[in-house]
Design an enzyme around this catalytic site. Structure first.
Site, PDB file in Angstrom:
ATOM      1  N   MET A  12      49.440  41.170  74.315  1.00  0.00           N
ATOM      2  CA  MET A  12      50.845  40.776  74.274  1.00  0.00           C
ATOM      3  C   MET A  12      51.744  41.999  74.462  1.00  0.00           C
ATOM      4  O   MET A  12      52.903  42.006  74.054  1.00  0.00           O
ATOM      5  CB  MET A  12      51.171  40.047  72.967  1.00  0.00           C
ATOM      6  CG  MET A  12      50.498  38.706  72.863  1.00  0.00           C
ATOM      7  SD  MET A  12      51.354  37.525  71.791  1.00  0.00           S
ATOM      8  CE  MET A  12      51.323  38.383  70.227  1.00  0.00           C
ATOM      9  N   GLN A  39      40.485  35.352  64.881  1.00  0.00           N
ATOM     10  CA  GLN A  39      40.803  34.992  66.260  1.00  0.00           C
ATOM     11  C   GLN A  39      39.595  35.181  67.168  1.00  0.00           C
ATOM     12  O   GLN A  39      39.307  34.342  68.031  1.00  0.00           O
ATOM     13  CB  GLN A  39      41.966  35.845  66.758  1.00  0.00           C
ATOM     14  CG  GLN A  39      42.291  35.683  68.225  1.00  0.00           C
ATOM     15  CD  GLN A  39      43.442  36.558  68.659  1.00  0.00           C
ATOM     16  OE1 GLN A  39      44.591  36.189  68.514  1.00  0.00           O
ATOM     17  NE2 GLN A  39      43.156  37.737  69.180  1.00  0.00           N
ATOM     18  N   ARG A  90      52.687  46.026  65.493  1.00  0.00           N
ATOM     19  CA  ARG A  90      53.648  45.897  64.400  1.00  0.00           C
ATOM     20  C   ARG A  90      53.838  47.200  63.633  1.00  0.00           C
ATOM     21  O   ARG A  90      54.853  47.387  62.963  1.00  0.00           O
ATOM     22  CB  ARG A  90      53.191  44.815  63.420  1.00  0.00           C
ATOM     23  CG  ARG A  90      53.122  43.416  64.022  1.00  0.00           C
ATOM     24  CD  ARG A  90      52.363  42.475  63.109  1.00  0.00           C
ATOM     25  NE  ARG A  90      52.129  41.191  63.763  1.00  0.00           N
ATOM     26  CZ  ARG A  90      52.763  40.067  63.449  1.00  0.00           C
ATOM     27  NH1 ARG A  90      53.662  40.072  62.498  1.00  0.00           N
ATOM     28  NH2 ARG A  90      52.491  38.955  64.074  1.00  0.00           N
ATOM     29  N   LEU A  92      51.471  48.177  73.994  1.00  0.00           N
ATOM     30  CA  LEU A  92      50.117  48.706  73.974  1.00  0.00           C
ATOM     31  C   LEU A  92      50.004  49.990  73.163  1.00  0.00           C
ATOM     32  O   LEU A  92      50.880  50.852  73.199  1.00  0.00           O
ATOM     33  CB  LEU A  92      49.623  48.961  75.403  1.00  0.00           C
ATOM     34  CG  LEU A  92      49.598  47.758  76.348  1.00  0.00           C
ATOM     35  CD1 LEU A  92      48.943  48.144  77.669  1.00  0.00           C
ATOM     36  CD2 LEU A  92      48.876  46.571  75.732  1.00  0.00           C
ATOM     37  N   HIS A  93      48.897  50.099  72.433  1.00  0.00           N
ATOM     38  CA  HIS A  93      48.586  51.293  71.663  1.00  0.00           C
ATOM     39  C   HIS A  93      47.151  51.691  71.959  1.00  0.00           C
ATOM     40  O   HIS A  93      46.477  51.074  72.805  1.00  0.00           O
ATOM     41  CB  HIS A  93      48.810  51.042  70.161  1.00  0.00           C
ATOM     42  CG  HIS A  93      48.160  49.799  69.640  1.00  0.00           C
ATOM     43  ND1 HIS A  93      46.793  49.647  69.552  1.00  0.00           N
ATOM     44  CD2 HIS A  93      48.687  48.623  69.195  1.00  0.00           C
ATOM     45  CE1 HIS A  93      46.502  48.461  69.065  1.00  0.00           C
ATOM     46  NE2 HIS A  93      47.621  47.806  68.844  1.00  0.00           N
ATOM     47  N   GLY A 144      44.490  51.236  70.417  1.00  0.00           N
ATOM     48  CA  GLY A 144      43.520  50.169  70.201  1.00  0.00           C
ATOM     49  C   GLY A 144      43.329  49.337  71.455  1.00  0.00           C
ATOM     50  O   GLY A 144      42.194  49.048  71.869  1.00  0.00           O
ATOM     51  N   HIS A 145      44.436  48.931  72.084  1.00  0.00           N
ATOM     52  CA  HIS A 145      44.339  48.191  73.345  1.00  0.00           C
ATOM     53  C   HIS A 145      43.628  49.028  74.406  1.00  0.00           C
ATOM     54  O   HIS A 145      42.763  48.531  75.135  1.00  0.00           O
ATOM     55  CB  HIS A 145      45.737  47.840  73.869  1.00  0.00           C
ATOM     56  CG  HIS A 145      46.513  46.900  73.012  1.00  0.00           C
ATOM     57  ND1 HIS A 145      47.650  47.274  72.336  1.00  0.00           N
ATOM     58  CD2 HIS A 145      46.325  45.588  72.725  1.00  0.00           C
ATOM     59  CE1 HIS A 145      48.131  46.237  71.676  1.00  0.00           C
ATOM     60  NE2 HIS A 145      47.345  45.201  71.889  1.00  0.00           N
TER      61      HIS A 145
END
Length: 283
Positions: A30, A155, A189, A33-34, A36-37
């Site tokens: 979504m 998820q 977040r 991006l950080h 982790g992505h």
């Protein structure tokens, strides 16, 4: 790196890739991006010929309109970060109208009860929204492998169930949680936290690590009570839930049987921002 905004041209590119027998990896995001992505994209690139990254803020999985409004929109920055990876990437950036054909509503799914546990109790309709967008994206992208982070472990299990129920020809791969230096699980977040709270948020992961130490010598009820007491005395965080559950069914623990794998799950509020995390307990 290609950037494609519409389904039709993306399908054309995918058809050519399929004719070339290319292995297609897929990382749905979504945006905002950080690292982790980016770690998911790197992992996908190690086993796939081309990686498609979708950037789409899905309105159907937000049960809180304010949360949707406040979600960071950083498309230019996101595409630059992906470009700097130097990988064979296709970026898919549809609008909601393009993806949903102007009918922005969720389908209803049954995930064998997974949808009613933990997050499902607190986020009404969330997993219907997740299932709707992921199913649509899978049908468009037709990936051979799709990569998801274990931070959103519930998820991940639901998407595996979705693939099984609809007999989709792809492999869903869960990737380890990417953490900041202080142990906080990386999330878009996190950027909304004040610097002080972001530093203090190491408390969440530290609590999970201590819960893991206690598992096997103390009962689940004792551990849960301990976690609740720890958060009651912390000035920065309000505990929404802590739960020890079976890693496959996500059902709360009843007995610690030797052949079952368990995880601890947690959701916390700070500064009106919701943070989640989890940890494997006995594997």
């Amino acid at each position: 790196m290609q950037i494609i905004k519409e389904k039709a041209p993306l399908r054309e590119v995918i058809s050519k890739l399929k004719l070339e027998d290319s292995c297609i990896g897929f990382v749905p995001t979504m945006g905002a991006l950080h690292n982790g992505h980016l770690s998911l994209v790197r992992q996908a690139a190690t086993v796939c010929d081309v990686v498609i990254v979708s950037i789409f803020i899905n309105p159907t999985q937000f049960d809180n309109a304010t949360d949707l409004d406040n979600y960071p929109r950083t498309l230019d920055s996101d595409t630059q970060k992906l470009k700097e990876l130097g990988l064979n990437l296709i970026i898919f950036t549809p609008t909601a109208a393009e993806l949903y054909n102007d009918e922005i509503v969720s389908e209803h799914f049954q995930f064998d009860g997974l949808e009613f546990e933990m997050e499902g109790k607190y986020r009404n309709g969330h997993f219907d929204g997740v299932g709707t967008v992921v199913k649509e994206l899978f049908e468009i992208v037709q990936p051979d492998k799709a990569f998801f982070g274990e931070k959103d472990y519930q998820q991940l299990q639901i998407i595996k169930k979705l693939v099984k129920h609809y007999h989709l020809p792809l492999e869903v791969i869960g990737c380890p949680i990417s953490r900041e230096n202080n142990g906080l699980a990386r999330s878009s977040r996190n950027e909304r936290l004040s610097p002080k709270t972001r530093l203090e948020a190491s408390f969440i992961h530290e609590t999970l690590l201590k819960a893991k130490e206690k598992f096997g010598t103390e009962s689940a009820n004792q551990i849960s009570q301990w976690v609740e007491n720890e958060f009651k005395s912390h000035p920065y965080f309000k505990l929404e839930y802590f739960e020890i559950a079976d890693s496959e069914t996500l059902k709360p623990i009843t007995k610690n049987l030797g052949n079952q794998k368990f995880r601890a799950f947690i959701a916390v509020y700070s500064e009106k921002i919701r943070l989640i995390d989890n940890i494997a307990l006995n594997y």
